[in-house]
Design a protein around this motif. Structure first.
Motif, PDB file in Angstrom:
ATOM      1  N   PHE A   1       7.513  38.938  -3.547  1.00 23.91           N
ATOM      2  CA  PHE A   1       6.492  38.544  -2.589  1.00 23.91           C
ATOM      3  C   PHE A   1       6.514  39.520  -1.412  1.00 23.91           C
ATOM      4  CE2 PHE A   1       7.500  34.745  -4.923  1.00 23.91           C
ATOM      5  CZ  PHE A   1       6.300  34.063  -5.048  1.00 23.91           C
ATOM      6  N   TYR A   2       5.378  40.093  -1.086  1.00 17.82           N
ATOM      7  CA  TYR A   2       5.263  40.976   0.082  1.00 17.82           C
ATOM      8  C   TYR A   2       4.862  40.149   1.301  1.00 17.82           C
ATOM      9  CZ  TYR A   2       5.554  45.142  -2.892  1.00 17.82           C
ATOM     10  OH  TYR A   2       5.978  46.116  -3.759  1.00 17.82           O
ATOM     11  N   SER A   3       5.524  40.413   2.424  1.00 14.09           N
ATOM     12  CA  SER A   3       5.269  39.610   3.631  1.00 14.09           C
ATOM     13  C   SER A   3       3.875  39.844   4.208  1.00 14.09           C
ATOM     14  CB  SER A   3       6.327  39.915   4.698  1.00 14.09           C
ATOM     15  OG  SER A   3       6.275  41.275   5.085  1.00 14.09           O
ATOM     16  N   GLY A   4       3.208  40.916   3.786  1.00 15.50           N
ATOM     17  CA  GLY A   4       1.867  41.179   4.273  1.00 15.50           C
ATOM     18  C   GLY A   4       0.781  40.632   3.366  1.00 15.50           C
ATOM     19  N   ASP A   5       1.160  39.928   2.316  1.00 17.89           N
ATOM     20  CA  ASP A   5       0.195  39.426   1.335  1.00 17.89           C
ATOM     21  C   ASP A   5       0.229  37.909   1.235  1.00 17.89           C
ATOM     22  OD1 ASP A   5      -0.605  41.984   0.713  1.00 17.89           O
ATOM     23  OD2 ASP A   5       0.796  42.201  -0.950  1.00 17.89           O
ATOM     24  N   CYS A   6      -0.776  37.358   0.563  1.00 11.98           N
ATOM     25  CA  CYS A   6      -0.837  35.932   0.238  1.00 11.98           C
ATOM     26  C   CYS A   6      -0.916  35.785  -1.271  1.00 11.98           C
ATOM     27  CB  CYS A   6      -2.066  35.276   0.884  1.00 11.98           C
ATOM     28  SG  CYS A   6      -2.051  35.318   2.686  1.00 11.98           S
ATOM     29  N   TYR A   7      -0.370  34.711  -1.786  1.00 13.01           N
ATOM     30  CA  TYR A   7      -0.295  34.506  -3.222  1.00 13.01           C
ATOM     31  C   TYR A   7      -0.692  33.083  -3.582  1.00 13.01           C
ATOM     32  CZ  TYR A   7       2.570  38.765  -3.139  1.00 13.01           C
ATOM     33  OH  TYR A   7       3.023  40.044  -2.943  1.00 13.01           O
ATOM     34  N   ILE A   8      -1.135  32.910  -4.815  1.00 15.48           N
ATOM     35  CA  ILE A   8      -1.340  31.588  -5.406  1.00 15.48           C
ATOM     36  C   ILE A   8      -0.367  31.457  -6.561  1.00 15.48           C
ATOM     37  CG2 ILE A   8      -2.930  30.070  -6.650  1.00 15.48           C
ATOM     38  CD1 ILE A   8      -5.223  31.387  -5.149  1.00 15.48           C
ATOM     39  N   VAL A   9       0.376  30.367  -6.584  1.00 21.24           N
ATOM     40  CA  VAL A   9       1.370  30.118  -7.635  1.00 21.24           C
ATOM     41  C   VAL A   9       0.982  28.856  -8.394  1.00 21.24           C
ATOM     42  CG1 VAL A   9       3.782  29.614  -8.133  1.00 21.24           C
ATOM     43  CG2 VAL A   9       3.207  31.225  -6.304  1.00 21.24           C
ATOM     44  N   LEU A  10       0.917  28.960  -9.705  1.00 13.81           N
ATOM     45  CA  LEU A  10       0.663  27.794 -10.562  1.00 13.81           C
ATOM     46  C   LEU A  10       1.819  27.665 -11.535  1.00 13.81           C
ATOM     47  CD1 LEU A  10      -1.168  25.500 -11.555  1.00 13.81           C
ATOM     48  CD2 LEU A  10      -2.225  27.142 -13.137  1.00 13.81           C
ATOM     49  N   TYR A  11       2.520  26.537 -11.436  1.00 13.31           N
ATOM     50  CA  TYR A  11       3.650  26.265 -12.335  1.00 13.31           C
ATOM     51  C   TYR A  11       3.273  25.092 -13.229  1.00 13.31           C
ATOM     52  CZ  TYR A  11       8.448  25.336 -13.889  1.00 13.31           C
ATOM     53  OH  TYR A  11       9.579  25.147 -14.643  1.00 13.31           O
ATOM     54  N   THR A  12       3.233  25.345 -14.531  1.00 18.82           N
ATOM     55  CA  THR A  12       2.873  24.320 -15.509  1.00 18.82           C
ATOM     56  C   THR A  12       4.116  23.928 -16.282  1.00 18.82           C
ATOM     57  OG1 THR A  12       0.695  25.373 -15.752  1.00 18.82           O
ATOM     58  CG2 THR A  12       1.341  23.769 -17.417  1.00 18.82           C
ATOM     59  N   TYR A  13       4.405  22.633 -16.316  1.00 18.49           N
ATOM     60  CA  TYR A  13       5.615  22.168 -17.002  1.00 18.49           C
ATOM     61  C   TYR A  13       5.346  20.801 -17.626  1.00 18.49           C
ATOM     62  CZ  TYR A  13       6.256  19.365 -12.749  1.00 18.49           C
ATOM     63  OH  TYR A  13       6.088  18.485 -11.712  1.00 18.49           O
ATOM     64  N   HIS A  14       6.252  20.397 -18.473  1.00 20.87           N
ATOM     65  CA  HIS A  14       6.119  19.113 -19.162  1.00 20.87           C
ATOM     66  C   HIS A  14       7.162  18.149 -18.630  1.00 20.87           C
ATOM     67  CE1 HIS A  14       3.173  20.296 -22.249  1.00 20.87           C
ATOM     68  NE2 HIS A  14       3.722  21.496 -22.116  1.00 20.87           N
ATOM     69  N   SER A  15       6.715  17.059 -18.087  1.00 26.82           N
ATOM     70  CA  SER A  15       7.605  16.041 -17.537  1.00 26.82           C
ATOM     71  C   SER A  15       7.947  15.029 -18.629  1.00 26.82           C
ATOM     72  CB  SER A  15       6.934  15.336 -16.354  1.00 26.82           C
ATOM     73  OG  SER A  15       7.758  14.324 -15.844  1.00 26.82           O
TER      74      SER A  15
ATOM     75  N   LYS B   1      -9.214  19.514 -12.536  1.00 26.01           N
ATOM     76  CA  LYS B   1      -9.634  18.128 -12.337  1.00 26.01           C
ATOM     77  C   LYS B   1      -8.708  17.351 -11.405  1.00 26.01           C
ATOM     78  CE  LYS B   1     -11.888  18.035 -16.863  1.00 26.01           C
ATOM     79  NZ  LYS B   1     -11.993  17.379 -18.188  1.00 26.01           N
ATOM     80  N   GLY B   2      -8.207  18.058 -10.396  1.00 23.15           N
ATOM     81  CA  GLY B   2      -7.402  17.383  -9.375  1.00 23.15           C
ATOM     82  C   GLY B   2      -6.031  16.950  -9.833  1.00 23.15           C
ATOM     83  N   ARG B   3      -5.546  17.454 -10.956  1.00 22.38           N
ATOM     84  CA  ARG B   3      -4.256  17.008 -11.485  1.00 22.38           C
ATOM     85  C   ARG B   3      -3.040  17.619 -10.794  1.00 22.38           C
ATOM     86  NH1 ARG B   3      -4.354  18.035 -17.686  1.00 22.38           N
ATOM     87  NH2 ARG B   3      -2.245  17.204 -17.466  1.00 22.38           N
ATOM     88  N   PRO B   4      -3.117  18.871 -10.286  1.00 21.53           N
ATOM     89  CA  PRO B   4      -1.897  19.469  -9.721  1.00 21.53           C
ATOM     90  C   PRO B   4      -1.446  18.812  -8.423  1.00 21.53           C
ATOM     91  CG  PRO B   4      -3.537  21.154 -10.256  1.00 21.53           C
ATOM     92  CD  PRO B   4      -4.237  19.829 -10.310  1.00 21.53           C
ATOM     93  N   VAL B   5      -0.134  18.879  -8.171  1.00 21.80           N
ATOM     94  CA  VAL B   5       0.394  18.650  -6.831  1.00 21.80           C
ATOM     95  C   VAL B   5       0.142  19.937  -6.077  1.00 21.80           C
ATOM     96  CG1 VAL B   5       2.473  18.326  -5.468  1.00 21.80           C
ATOM     97  CG2 VAL B   5       2.142  17.002  -7.555  1.00 21.80           C
ATOM     98  N   GLN B   6      -0.502  19.852  -4.924  1.00 14.99           N
ATOM     99  CA  GLN B   6      -0.956  21.045  -4.222  1.00 14.99           C
ATOM    100  C   GLN B   6      -0.290  21.147  -2.862  1.00 14.99           C
ATOM    101  OE1 GLN B   6      -5.171  21.178  -3.624  1.00 14.99           O
ATOM    102  NE2 GLN B   6      -5.216  23.329  -3.056  1.00 14.99           N
ATOM    103  N   GLY B   7       0.044  22.351  -2.450  1.00 15.39           N
ATOM    104  CA  GLY B   7       0.669  22.549  -1.154  1.00 15.39           C
ATOM    105  C   GLY B   7       0.417  23.938  -0.617  1.00 15.39           C
TER     106      GLY B   7
ATOM    107  N   LEU C   1       0.742  23.525  -7.836  1.00 16.87           N
ATOM    108  CA  LEU C   1      -0.145  24.587  -7.383  1.00 16.87           C
ATOM    109  C   LEU C   1       0.029  24.775  -5.876  1.00 16.87           C
ATOM    110  CD1 LEU C   1      -2.628  26.510  -7.804  1.00 16.87           C
ATOM    111  CD2 LEU C   1      -4.068  24.511  -7.359  1.00 16.87           C
ATOM    112  N   CYS C   2       0.275  26.005  -5.448  1.00 13.49           N
ATOM    113  CA  CYS C   2       0.451  26.205  -4.016  1.00 13.49           C
ATOM    114  C   CYS C   2       0.083  27.629  -3.610  1.00 13.49           C
ATOM    115  CB  CYS C   2       1.897  25.903  -3.592  1.00 13.49           C
ATOM    116  SG  CYS C   2       3.110  26.921  -4.421  1.00 13.49           S
ATOM    117  N   CYS C   3      -0.183  27.788  -2.330  1.00 11.02           N
ATOM    118  CA  CYS C   3      -0.389  29.105  -1.723  1.00 11.02           C
ATOM    119  C   CYS C   3       0.900  29.501  -1.017  1.00 11.02           C
ATOM    120  CB  CYS C   3      -1.518  29.062  -0.700  1.00 11.02           C
ATOM    121  SG  CYS C   3      -3.119  28.571  -1.337  1.00 11.02           S
ATOM    122  N   TRP C   4       1.269  30.772  -1.140  1.00 11.15           N
ATOM    123  CA  TRP C   4       2.381  31.331  -0.358  1.00 11.15           C
ATOM    124  C   TRP C   4       1.780  32.297   0.640  1.00 11.15           C
ATOM    125  CZ3 TRP C   4       4.556  36.066   0.834  1.00 11.15           C
ATOM    126  CH2 TRP C   4       5.856  36.065   1.361  1.00 11.15           C
TER     127      TRP C   4
END
Length: 515
Positions: A267-281, A318-324, A290-293
């Motif tokens: 991760f570069y401190s001068g940039d912004c990122y979107i992270v999507l982690y898909t897993y099976h509970s 469809k609104g399923r992710p936990v978002q932050g 789902l989150c922005c860094w």
């Protein structure tokens, strides 16, 4: 009696009938639903005062956000940015999940080969064997306790068995399943036992401790000091299930550019990122995180675009992710644990950042594969193994930590005399991550050669005092309900996002707080 209901951190959880409290690092927001009443709003202020005193040392700012009133330049605009941007919210819909379950005394079950069987005797810590998994049924919450030396297959089977146990008993969907690893028991879990002695992890022989340490390392659990019989940190929150799919995009203008698989974790401190982690509970359903860094040196346009594009992804799922929204230096343990390892680099790659640096006449310190760069290794386990690029000068060193020094095509690992074995292992892992296949040069404190000091601009004195870095307060999700006598009940538990989310509903007469 206390009831605990998981509330997803997403805009879809908001409604016009209740009052919500959002507790962030520097500010506490109160969102007043348009149809909420004055008693609810007054009670929310009491809760805010409690949070302010308990978690913010009485110094946090407080902002009131009224439903339907949007001002992008005020606290209202800041509130909606955290949720990925303003959008209409729905009405509150009553469901079977709103039904308060009857209070039941905690009951312990052993899980063997995926089968749940009652365990006899009074609840005590001695009933829990470290090679088995157990289910503790507390009615509104079910704990799955995992022994330290259980196999991965047994752990997966235990989670599956817990879900089947809930479904077969027709429990409401709000019933929460919490996974507990031996040695990391929470207060909520231990409070159900008649006997739970305090102290270190149960002692075993040196050989046994070594095997346990190796197994926990393999399964991503920190084991600092275990071979010396040191106490285990009990404040590690539940992490997301491992083995999921990670996708990362870097924001550049109005587009998001996929980060190559080999660079995921940088991760570069001068940039912004979107992270999507898909897993099976529990090997059943697909979950999304789902989150922005947001890099500390990133430009405002990239920050807004990251929030906008993340919202588009949230809607497409469809609104399923936990978002932050996560800011550099404030990463929660759940986020860090996704990356193995996580490295924060200087500079940025986005065209907006490059233009900003050029316009201000600043020196572009963006990390490259052949520059001189120094990295601090301070993590000890999967949930805090974040590596940060720092100023490449000798005064940045510290005897308590490990460092990587990159000088052109060469890379050194520097081990402080008081560094831990875990830090030294992570240093080697990060070196391979930054320069795959390169021959790493080893430099133990006091044995450095001239080329090492030359890359740092010359040998200088540095500290040997242990530095305490700011620790992100582990997030809690607070929920509210009423008992049969009309008393207002309040409880907090771990949350998988980096923001506290509070829900207040109904009218209330009494206010009870439990630890």
């Amino acid at each position: 009696m206390i009831f605990d209901v998981q509330v997803p951190f997403s805009r879809s959880s908001l409604n016009h009938d209740d009052v919500f409290i959002l507790d962030t690092k520097d500010k506490i927001f109160q969102f007043n639903g348009a149809n909420s009443n004055i008693q609810e709003r007054a009670k929310a202020l009491e809760v805010i005062q409690f949070l302010k005193d308990k978690y913010h040392e009485g110094t946090s700012d407080v902002a009131i956000v009224d439903d339907g009133k949007l001002d992008t330049e005020s606290d209202s605009g800041e509130f909606w940015v955290i949720f990925g941007g303003f959008a209409p919210i729905s009405k509150k819909v009553a469901s079977e999940d709103d039904v308060i379950p009857e209070k039941t005394p905690p009951k312990l079950y052993s899980i063997t080969d995926g089968q749940v069987k009652p365990a006899d005797g009074e609840l005590s810590k001695s009933m829990l064997e470290n090679n088995k998994c157990y289910l503790l049924d507390c009615g509104a919450e079910v704990f799955v306790w995992v022994g330290r030396v259980t196999q991965v297959e047994d752990r997966k089977a235990a989670t599956q068995a817990a879900e089947e146990f809930i479904n077969s008993d027709n429990r409401p969907k709000s019933t929460r399943v919490t996974r507990i690893i031996q040695g990391y028991e929470t207060r909520a879990f231990k409070s159900n036992f008649d006997s739970w002695p305090s102290g270190a992890v149960p002692s075993t022989g040196e050989e046994g401790r070594g095997k346990v340490a190796a197994l926990l390392k393999q399964q991503g659990v920190g084991v600092k000091g275990m071979t010396k019989g040191a106490p285990v940190n009990e404040e590690v929150p539940p992490l997301l299930e491992g083995g999921g799919k990670i996708e990362v995009w870097r924001i550049d203008g109005s587009a998001k550019t996929p980060v190559p698989m080999e660079d995921i974790g940088k991760f570069y401190s001068g940039d912004c990122y979107i992270v999507l982690y898909t897993y099976h509970s529990g090997d059943k359903k697909e979950d999304f995180y789902l989150c922005c860094w947001i890099g500390k040196d990133s430009i405002e346009e990239d920050q807004k675009m990251a929030a906008r594009l993340a919202t588009n992804m949230f809607n497409s799922l469809k609104g399923r992710p936990v978002q932050g929204c996560i800011f550099q230096g404030k990463e929660p343990p759940q986020f860090i644990a996704i990356f193995q390892p996580m490295v924060v680099l200087k500079g940025g790659m986005s065209s907006g950042y490059k233009a900003y640096v050029a316009d201000k006449g600043l020196n572009d310190e963006t990390y490259t594969a052949d520059c001189v760069a120094l990295f601090r290794i301070s993590g000890t386990s999967v949930h805090n193994n974040k590596t940060v690029q720092i100023d490449a000068v000798a005064t940045s060193l510290n005897s308590n930590e490990c460092f990587l020094l990159q000088s052109g095509s060469s890379i050194f690992t520097w081990h402080g005399n008081q560094s831990t074995f875990e830090q030294q292992q992570l240093a080697s892992k990060v070196a391979e991550f930054l320069k795959p296949g390169v021959a790493v040069k080893f430099a133990k404190e006091g044995t450095e050669n001239s080329s090492f000091w030359f890359a740092l601009g010359g040998k200088q004195s540095y500290t040997s005092k242990k530095v305490t870095y700011e620790i992100v307060r582990d997030p809690h999700l607070f929920t509210f309900s009423f008992d049969k006598e009309g008393s207002f009940l309040f409880k907090g538990h771990w949350c998988h996002v980096n923001l506290v989310f509070l829900l207040i509903g109904y009218n209330c007469h009494k206010f009870l707080i439990t630890p």
